[in-house]
Design a protein around this motif. Structure first.
Motif, PDB file in Angstrom:
ATOM      1  N   GLY A 116       1.411 -14.959  -4.242  1.00  0.00           N
ATOM      2  CA  GLY A 116       2.100 -15.660  -2.791  1.00  0.00           C
ATOM      3  C   GLY A 116       2.216 -16.992  -2.637  1.00  0.00           C
ATOM      4  N   ALA A 117       1.207 -17.703  -3.050  1.00  0.00           N
ATOM      5  CA  ALA A 117       1.421 -19.274  -3.000  1.00  0.00           C
ATOM      6  C   ALA A 117       2.450 -19.706  -3.853  1.00  0.00           C
ATOM      7  CB  ALA A 117       0.033 -19.786  -3.488  1.00  0.00           C
ATOM      8  N   LEU A 118       2.823 -18.936  -5.310  1.00  0.00           N
ATOM      9  CA  LEU A 118       3.736 -19.519  -6.083  1.00  0.00           C
ATOM     10  C   LEU A 118       5.047 -19.203  -5.301  1.00  0.00           C
ATOM     11  CD1 LEU A 118       2.211 -18.526  -9.284  1.00  0.00           C
ATOM     12  CD2 LEU A 118       2.776 -20.662  -8.654  1.00  0.00           C
ATOM     13  N   ALA A 119       5.286 -18.039  -4.806  1.00  0.00           N
ATOM     14  CA  ALA A 119       6.430 -17.704  -3.954  1.00  0.00           C
ATOM     15  C   ALA A 119       6.800 -18.805  -2.898  1.00  0.00           C
ATOM     16  CB  ALA A 119       6.147 -16.509  -3.318  1.00  0.00           C
ATOM     17  N   ILE A 120       5.703 -19.450  -2.232  1.00  0.00           N
ATOM     18  CA  ILE A 120       5.889 -20.561  -1.246  1.00  0.00           C
ATOM     19  C   ILE A 120       6.441 -21.566  -1.951  1.00  0.00           C
ATOM     20  CG2 ILE A 120       4.840 -21.945   0.382  1.00  0.00           C
ATOM     21  CD1 ILE A 120       2.896 -19.154   1.066  1.00  0.00           C
ATOM     22  N   ALA A 121       6.036 -22.064  -3.157  1.00  0.00           N
ATOM     23  CA  ALA A 121       6.212 -23.001  -3.781  1.00  0.00           C
ATOM     24  C   ALA A 121       7.722 -22.745  -4.346  1.00  0.00           C
ATOM     25  CB  ALA A 121       5.578 -23.178  -5.219  1.00  0.00           C
ATOM     26  N   PHE A 122       8.162 -21.823  -4.678  1.00  0.00           N
ATOM     27  CA  PHE A 122       9.562 -21.224  -4.867  1.00  0.00           C
ATOM     28  C   PHE A 122      10.593 -21.841  -3.786  1.00  0.00           C
ATOM     29  CE2 PHE A 122      13.204 -18.658  -4.641  1.00  0.00           C
ATOM     30  CZ  PHE A 122      13.901 -18.830  -5.734  1.00  0.00           C
ATOM     31  N   ALA A 157      16.382 -16.635  -0.306  1.00  0.00           N
ATOM     32  CA  ALA A 157      15.299 -16.863   0.111  1.00  0.00           C
ATOM     33  C   ALA A 157      14.955 -16.142   1.387  1.00  0.00           C
ATOM     34  CB  ALA A 157      15.423 -18.611   0.562  1.00  0.00           C
ATOM     35  N   LEU A 158      15.755 -15.708   2.152  1.00  0.00           N
ATOM     36  CA  LEU A 158      15.420 -15.036   3.447  1.00  0.00           C
ATOM     37  C   LEU A 158      14.766 -13.628   3.265  1.00  0.00           C
ATOM     38  CD1 LEU A 158      15.530 -15.065   6.654  1.00  0.00           C
ATOM     39  CD2 LEU A 158      18.045 -13.687   6.361  1.00  0.00           C
ATOM     40  N   HIS A 159      15.291 -13.039   2.098  1.00  0.00           N
ATOM     41  CA  HIS A 159      14.538 -11.807   1.839  1.00  0.00           C
ATOM     42  C   HIS A 159      12.935 -12.151   1.168  1.00  0.00           C
ATOM     43  CE1 HIS A 159      18.513 -10.177   2.181  1.00  0.00           C
ATOM     44  NE2 HIS A 159      17.937  -8.832   2.128  1.00  0.00           N
ATOM     45  N   LEU A 160      12.992 -13.067   0.497  1.00  0.00           N
ATOM     46  CA  LEU A 160      11.670 -13.615  -0.165  1.00  0.00           C
ATOM     47  C   LEU A 160      10.632 -13.725   1.340  1.00  0.00           C
ATOM     48  CD1 LEU A 160       9.768 -13.942  -2.336  1.00  0.00           C
ATOM     49  CD2 LEU A 160      10.674 -16.116  -2.527  1.00  0.00           C
ATOM     50  N   ILE A 165       6.024 -12.018   4.767  1.00  0.00           N
ATOM     51  CA  ILE A 165       5.380 -11.724   5.863  1.00  0.00           C
ATOM     52  C   ILE A 165       4.421 -10.525   5.759  1.00  0.00           C
ATOM     53  CG2 ILE A 165       5.900 -10.499   8.238  1.00  0.00           C
ATOM     54  CD1 ILE A 165       8.529 -12.341   8.407  1.00  0.00           C
ATOM     55  N   ALA A 166       5.120  -9.530   4.972  1.00  0.00           N
ATOM     56  CA  ALA A 166       4.188  -8.281   4.344  1.00  0.00           C
ATOM     57  C   ALA A 166       3.293  -8.675   3.673  1.00  0.00           C
ATOM     58  CB  ALA A 166       5.251  -7.463   3.756  1.00  0.00           C
ATOM     59  N   TRP A 167       3.371  -9.575   2.623  1.00  0.00           N
ATOM     60  CA  TRP A 167       2.239 -10.366   1.903  1.00  0.00           C
ATOM     61  C   TRP A 167       1.069 -10.844   2.611  1.00  0.00           C
ATOM     62  CZ3 TRP A 167       0.842 -15.484   1.782  1.00  0.00           C
ATOM     63  CH2 TRP A 167      -0.164 -15.877   0.942  1.00  0.00           C
ATOM     64  N   ALA A 168       1.461 -11.449   3.716  1.00  0.00           N
ATOM     65  CA  ALA A 168       0.467 -11.956   4.658  1.00  0.00           C
ATOM     66  C   ALA A 168      -0.521 -11.046   5.512  1.00  0.00           C
ATOM     67  CB  ALA A 168       1.293 -13.051   5.663  1.00  0.00           C
ATOM     68  N   THR A 185      -1.685   0.657  -2.357  1.00  0.00           N
ATOM     69  CA  THR A 185      -0.057   0.921  -2.101  1.00  0.00           C
ATOM     70  C   THR A 185       0.414  -0.503  -1.641  1.00  0.00           C
ATOM     71  OG1 THR A 185      -0.465   3.345  -1.620  1.00  0.00           O
ATOM     72  CG2 THR A 185       1.518   2.360  -0.908  1.00  0.00           C
ATOM     73  N   SER A 186      -0.068  -1.019  -0.691  1.00  0.00           N
ATOM     74  CA  SER A 186       0.521  -2.278  -0.063  1.00  0.00           C
ATOM     75  C   SER A 186       0.635  -3.240  -1.158  1.00  0.00           C
ATOM     76  CB  SER A 186      -0.372  -2.808   1.189  1.00  0.00           C
ATOM     77  OG  SER A 186      -0.486  -1.767   2.190  1.00  0.00           O
ATOM     78  N   VAL A 187      -0.430  -3.412  -2.105  1.00  0.00           N
ATOM     79  CA  VAL A 187      -0.374  -4.402  -3.092  1.00  0.00           C
ATOM     80  C   VAL A 187       0.926  -3.923  -3.946  1.00  0.00           C
ATOM     81  CG1 VAL A 187      -1.574  -5.363  -4.926  1.00  0.00           C
ATOM     82  CG2 VAL A 187      -2.631  -5.087  -2.750  1.00  0.00           C
ATOM     83  N   GLU A 188       0.922  -2.898  -4.422  1.00  0.00           N
ATOM     84  CA  GLU A 188       1.975  -2.197  -5.262  1.00  0.00           C
ATOM     85  C   GLU A 188       3.383  -2.496  -4.748  1.00  0.00           C
ATOM     86  OE1 GLU A 188       2.974   1.816  -7.604  1.00  0.00           O
ATOM     87  OE2 GLU A 188       1.507   1.856  -6.200  1.00  0.00           O
ATOM     88  N   LEU A 189       3.470  -2.254  -3.450  1.00  0.00           N
ATOM     89  CA  LEU A 189       4.816  -2.462  -2.938  1.00  0.00           C
ATOM     90  C   LEU A 189       5.324  -3.734  -3.056  1.00  0.00           C
ATOM     91  CD1 LEU A 189       4.721  -0.060   0.151  1.00  0.00           C
ATOM     92  CD2 LEU A 189       5.857   0.292  -2.037  1.00  0.00           C
ATOM     93  N   CYS A 190       4.264  -4.875  -2.771  1.00  0.00           N
ATOM     94  CA  CYS A 190       4.557  -6.139  -2.826  1.00  0.00           C
ATOM     95  C   CYS A 190       5.030  -6.660  -4.039  1.00  0.00           C
ATOM     96  CB  CYS A 190       3.309  -6.983  -2.185  1.00  0.00           C
ATOM     97  SG  CYS A 190       3.013  -6.986  -0.437  1.00  0.00           S
ATOM     98  N   ALA A 191       4.298  -6.058  -5.155  1.00  0.00           N
ATOM     99  CA  ALA A 191       4.630  -6.333  -6.375  1.00  0.00           C
ATOM    100  C   ALA A 191       6.002  -6.024  -6.817  1.00  0.00           C
ATOM    101  CB  ALA A 191       3.533  -5.788  -7.303  1.00  0.00           C
ATOM    102  N   ILE A 192       6.503  -4.726  -6.513  1.00  0.00           N
ATOM    103  CA  ILE A 192       7.572  -4.129  -6.733  1.00  0.00           C
ATOM    104  C   ILE A 192       8.723  -4.943  -6.073  1.00  0.00           C
ATOM    105  CG2 ILE A 192       9.342  -2.286  -6.427  1.00  0.00           C
ATOM    106  CD1 ILE A 192       6.612  -0.263  -6.700  1.00  0.00           C
TER     107      ILE A 192
END
Length: 225
Positions: A116-122, A157-160, A165-168, A185-192
């Protein structure tokens, strides 16, 4: 009752007490994955329409390419750095996905936070790129190519941001030390979702940094000319 009759009676199965919740959990996980697939299909259709419009619009003479020597995308170092952030974020989420399957709670939390932190950096890097565009005078309405750059990168960026939000929400449960098995399951969905957004971004990156000749070739190949 005789012992022989007792042996013929159905014996209680202690596992039955857990059978219904287990089946229910599997059903919920299956429904969540199906829902995500349907959502990604809709998102793919949306971006496909925008990409077709992008190629069509690039064939009109007033199109001013952003890859010309003095244009912002003549140098793509910033976008490459942002791409590395998103690639690393996807790797982090996959790491968390594997750890969650194995029941490693601490590893799952660390990898999940890292992703998540790296996604925020993106996202921060993308915002910086938009600022550089504006500083050089490449505003939203000053050129059709500018408009599509802001539109496509902004939608991505909006979709990310929605994914974050789901990640948080999942992260808050991990930090509250909920059993990692219940969050697998939640972790897997975030990864996908992160893998999908990475693939989508690489496609957008390749298209946005291509030359007008590439757009002409794509338009001719797809019968759009």
């Amino acid at each position: 009752m005789t012992p022989s009759l007792l042996r013929n009676q159905p014996q209680p199965n202690p596992g039955n007490a857990w059978q219904t919740p287990s089946v229910s959990g599997v059903d919920r996980a299956h429904a969540a994955k199906l829902g995500l697939r349907l959502f990604l299909a809709v998102v793919s259709s949306l971006f496909l329409l925008f990409l077709v419009a992008f190629i069509l619009r690039s064939q009109i003479p007033d199109w001013q390419p952003l890859t010309e020597p003095m244009a912002p995308l003549a140098q793509t170092g910033s976008l490459w750095l942002n791409s590395l952030f998103l690639i690393a974020a996807s790797i982090g989420l996959q790491w968390a996905r594997v750890a969650a399957r194995r029941g490693h709670g601490k590893t799952t939390a660390v990898a999940f936070i890292l992703g998540g932190a790296l996604a925020i950096a993106f996202l921060a890097g993308q915002f910086w790129v938009w600022q550089q565009f504006a500083a050089q005078g490449y505003l939203l309405a000053s050129n059709p190519a500018n408009s599509f750059f802001y539109l496509l990168t902004g939608l991505h960026a909006l979709h990310l941001l929605g994914g974050l939000i789901a990640w948080a929400r999942t992260l808050s449960k991990l930090l509250l030390r909920e059993p990692v098995q219940s969050l697998s399951t939640s972790v897997e969905l975030c990864a996908i979702y992160w893998h999908y957004l990475l693939a989508l971004w690489l496609l957008l990156f390749a298209l946005l940094t291509s030359t007008p000749q590439t757009y002409e070739a794509i338009a001719a190949f797809c019968g759009l000319r």
